[in-house]
Motif scaffolding. Structure first.
Motif, short mmCIF file in Angstrom:
data_model
loop_
_atom_site.label_atom_id
_atom_site.label_comp_id
_atom_site.label_asym_id
_atom_site.label_seq_id
_atom_site.Cartn_x
_atom_site.Cartn_y
_atom_site.Cartn_z
N ASP A 172 8.13 -1.18 0.50
CA ASP A 172 7.67 -0.04 1.80
C ASP A 172 8.81 -0.20 2.84
OD1 ASP A 172 5.47 1.15 0.55
OD2 ASP A 172 4.31 -0.76 1.19
N HIS B 37 5.72 9.57 1.74
CA HIS B 37 5.64 8.35 1.23
C HIS B 37 4.45 7.41 1.33
CE1 HIS B 37 6.99 4.11 -0.19
NE2 HIS B 37 6.27 3.79 0.80
N CYS B 38 3.75 7.55 2.84
CA CYS B 38 2.74 6.73 3.03
C CYS B 38 1.43 7.32 2.53
CB CYS B 38 2.27 6.80 4.64
SG CYS B 38 3.68 5.78 5.45
N LEU C 296 -1.04 4.49 2.67
CA LEU C 296 -0.71 3.52 3.74
C LEU C 296 -1.62 4.43 5.08
CD1 LEU C 296 2.68 2.21 3.20
CD2 LEU C 296 0.72 1.03 3.23
N ARG D 242 1.12 6.33 -1.14
CA ARG D 242 0.88 4.98 -1.25
C ARG D 242 -0.45 4.54 -0.65
NH1 ARG D 242 1.22 0.95 -2.22
NH2 ARG D 242 2.10 -0.53 -0.59
N VAL E 66 1.19 -2.80 3.74
CA VAL E 66 2.62 -2.66 3.57
C VAL E 66 3.29 -3.83 3.01
CG1 VAL E 66 4.84 -2.34 4.97
CG2 VAL E 66 2.74 -1.48 5.81
#
Ligand code: FAD
Ligand code: MLT
Ligand code: ZN
Length: 526
Positions: free
Chosen positions: A36, A89-90, A95, A93, A32
Motif C-alpha cells: 500500500d 485504492h483504500c 483501508l 483494499r 496498511v
C-alpha cells in the motif's frame, strides 16, 4: 421539556451508547501493508507519504491532546485526481480513512481512532479563482481560513466566518464541520454561504458540485449533505463560497452585566437599536474571564475595576463610521443609563478592539493551558442556557466537594495577574472549574469543565447528565463543533430514530464499505 421517561425511550430506540471510551477496532478493515505504501508513493511521490514516527505524531493527536490515534501513514495529496486515486485504492483494499484539515477540531473527529490512513489536505492550498464582482471565492480545501481572508481582503471582501482557530483551520475542515464561529449572527451559516463544493467519494468518484451560482434549483441540493458531514461521506477537495464586502467601519465594545437575565435584555436592545450593523453578540462568565487572564499570554482585562458575573463583546460592522458610531453610542448610553450595563468600554482603535477579542477568542487556548478540558457545545432556547452551567457547578461540587465550587467565583475574587501563561497553581481557583461562554446571539453555549487531568470519575458525573439536560430543554448536543468520536453515540439526544435511520442509509449509499471516518458521527449499527 421532554419528560425523562420519554427521553429514556428515545435513547433506547436509537441505540445511543454513552460517549464512553474508544470503540474497538472494526476487524473488517485491512491494515496498511508495504505494498500500500508503495502504491501511495507512486501517486504522491515520496514527499507526500509521511511514515516517519516523529513527523507522523501530530497527525495522530488532536488539538486538545485528548484523542490519540495510531496510524502508520499520513498522505498529503495536492490535487483532486490524487485524492481520487488514493480513495479508490483504500476502498478496494478496505483501508479505513480519516480526512484531516487543520486538525483544530474539538470532538476527536480529525484523528484516527486506531490505524486509519490519514488523508491530509495540507498540500491542497491553492486559491482557484476569485470573482470580484460577485464576491465568489473558489479554493482548494486545504487553504487556511485566515489566508483566504487576507486574499479576499485585497479585493475589499471578507470571509463569511471567523473563529479563534482561523490561523490553522482549513476551509475544507470548516465546511466539513459546518463551523459557526463569532459572526454567524451577521453572515449566517455555511449552509447559506457555501455555493458549491467538490468532493471525492469513498470509491474515488469525483462529485463536481463546484457551482458558483447564487440560485440553482435543479434537483436535490447534494452539497448540503457534505456541509457538516465531518468526513463521513467523502473528502471535500474544493469549495466555492460567497464572500460579503469587508466592513469599512467596525466598532467593538466590552460590557459588564449583573446577570444572564440582563444579558438577554441587552441582546434584545442591541438587535433593535443596532439593527443591520450588529455583527457579534458574545458572552463570557467571570470564571471564563479569570481563567483567561491567568492562563492566556497577553490577555488584559478591559474593565479591571469592574467585577461582574457576566461580560459581553458587542460588535458592529457597517459601511459608514459616523452612522455606525452614532448608533452604537446611543445604544450604549441607553443600556448604561437604564442600569442594564454596569460598566462598559468602547474600543478606540484596532489595538483595543483586538485586546477585547483576544479575551473572548482566547478562552479556548487558556483552558488548554490549564490541563484537561471537558468541552460541551450545546444550543437551546437562550433563556435556559446558563442554568446548565449553574446546575453543573452544583452537581460537581456535591460529587467532589474538595475540588469544585458550587457557585461561580465571588465578585471580589482577584483576577490574579494578567496573561502570565502559567499553568494551574493553588491560586488558580479550585482544581475543577466550570466555565460558560459562547455565542449568546445564536443560542449557543460552550460549557467547559477544566480539570488538572482527564479522569473517568469526573466524566461520569458530567455525562450523560449534560446530554440529558440538553435534550430535556429541546436543545442540540452539538451546536457547531460536530459529533466526531466524542459524541458518536449521542445523536439520539437531538434527532429522532427515523432521521438517524435515514442518515445511515445515506452513509451506506455513499460509502458502502464504511471506510470514511469510521467510529465517528453515527452510533455503531446495532
Ligand atoms: P479538522 O479538525 O482537521 O477536522 C474536523 C472534521 O472535519 C473531522 O471530522 C475531519 O475528518 C473532517 N474534515 C476535515 N477536512 C475535511 C475535508 N476536506 N473533507 C471532509 N472532511 C474533512 N468551531 C466552531 O464551529 N466555531 C468556533 O468558534 C470555533 N473556534 C475554535 C477555536 C479554537 C482555538 C479551536 C482550537 C477550535 C475552534 N473550533 C471552532 C473548532 C474547529 O476549529 C472547527 O471545527 C474547524 O472548522 C475545523 O477545521 P479543521 O480544518 O481544523 O478541521
Ligand atoms: C469558541 O466559540 O470559542 C469556540 O467554539 C471554541 C470553544 O468552544 O472553546
Ligand atoms: Zn464557538
Amino acid at each position: 421539556m421532554l419528560p425523562i421517561r420519554r427521553l429514556a425511550a428515545v435513547v433506547r430506540r436509537t441505540g445511543v451508547r454513552l460517549a464512553s471510551g474508544v470503540p474497538e477496532r472494526d476487524v473488517r478493515f485491512a491494515t496498511v501493508q508495504d505494498a500500500d505504501l508503495r502504491f501511495f508513493e507512486s501517486v504522491l511521490g515520496q514527499g507526500g507519504v509521511v511514515t516517519d514516527p516523529h513527523e507522523l505524531a501530530p497527525f495522530n493527536k488532536d488539538w486538545m491532546g485528548k484523542y490519540q490515534g495510531a496510524s502508520r501513514v499520513a498522505l498529503k495529496p495536492r490535487s483532486t485526481e490524487q485524492v481520487s486515486a488514493l480513495l479508490r485504492h483504500c476502498n478496494e483494499r478496505r483501508l479505513a480513512v480519516v480526512p484531516q484539515g487543520g486538525n483544530t477540531g474539538l470532538v476527536g473527529g480529525s484523528v484516527p481512532v486506531h490505524d486509519e490512513v490519514v488523508v491530509s489536505t495540507a498540500a491542497m492550498n491553492q486559491v482557484l479563482s476569485f470573482d470580484a464582482v460577485s464576491g465568489t471565492l473558489t479554493a482548494q480545501a486545504g487553504c487556511i481560513l485566515e489566508s483566504l481572508d487576507n486574499h479576499v481582503a485585497e479585493h475589499g471582501y471578507c470571509m463569511p466566518l471567523e473563529l479563534g482557530a482561523k490561523g490553522s483551520c482549513h476551509i475544507g475542515g470548516n465546511v466539513a464541520t459546518n463551523a459557526g464561529g463569532l459572526r454567524l449572527l451577521h453572515y449566517g451559516s455555511l449552509h447559506g454561504s457555501v455555493l458549491g463544493l467538490e468532493a471525492v467519494l469513498a470509491d474515488g468518484r469525483v462529485l463536481d458540485l463546484l457551482s458558483t451560482l447564487r440560485k440553482d434549483n435543479t434537483g436535490y441540493d447534494l452539497k448540503q449533505l457534505f456541509i457538516g458531514s465531518e468526513g463521513s461521506l467523502g473528502l471535500i477537495t474544493a469549495v466555492a463560497i460567497h464572500c460579503p464586502p469587508r466592513p469599512l467601519s467596525v466598532n467593538v465594545s466590552y460590557l459588564a452585566v449583573p446577570s444572564f437575565e440582563v444579558a438577554q435584555q441587552v441582546f434584545v436592545r442591541a438587535k433593535r437599536d443596532l439593527g443591520e450593523v450588529l455583527s457579534a453578540f458574545e458572552f463570557l462568565d467571570r470564571e471564563s474571564l479569570l481563567i483567561t487572564l491567568r492562563n492566556l499570554p497577553g490577555a488584559k482585562d478591559p474593565l479591571p475595576a469592574c467585577q461582574a458575573p457576566f461580560y459581553l463583546v458587542v460588535e458592529t460592522s457597517g459601511s459608514n463610521a459616523a452612522h455606525d458610531g452614532e448608533k452604537l453610542e446611543r445604544f450604549l448610553e441607553d443600556v448604561m443609563g437604564e442600569g442594564l450595563v454596569i460598566d462598559g468600554v468602547l474600543a478606540q482603535d484596532g489595538t483595543q478592539a483586538r485586546q477585547m477579542w483576544h479575551i473572548r477568542e482566547g478562552i479556548t487556548e487558556a483552558l488548554r493551558h490549564r490541563g484537561a478540558i471537558y468541552k460541551y457545545d450545546v444550543s437551546m432556547p437562550i433563556h435556559a442556557m446558563y442554568q446548565l452551567v449553574e446546575d453543573m457547578r452544583e452537581r460537581l461540587a456535591s460529587a467532589f466537594p474538595q475540588q469544585a465550587a458550587a457557585v461561580g467565583p465571588p465578585p471580589s475574587e482577584d483576577s490574579g495577574g494578567s496573561g502570565s501563561g502559567s499553568s494551574s497553581s493553588s491560586r488558580d481557583g479550585p482544581p475543577i472549574r466550570v466555565a460558560g461562554y459562547g455565542h449568546l446571539g445564536d443560542g449557543n453555549l460552550h460549557l467547559n469543565i477544566s480539570a488538572p487531568a482527564y479522569d473517568e470519575a469526573l466524566r461520569h458525573q458530567i455525562e450523560p447528565f449534560v446530554y440529558e439536560w440538553t435534550a430535556q430543554h429541546r436543545g442540540s448536543v452539538s451546536a457547531e463543533h460536530g459529533l466526531g468520536l466524542m459524541k458518536a453515540g449521542c445523536i439520539g439526544y437531538s434527532k429522532p430514530p427515523a432521521a438517524i435511520q435515514l442518515m445511515r442509509q445515506i452513509k451506506a449509499a455513499l460509502d458502502p464499505k464504511g471506510i470514511m471516518n469510521p467510529y465517528k458521527v453515527l452510533p455503531p449499527p446495532e
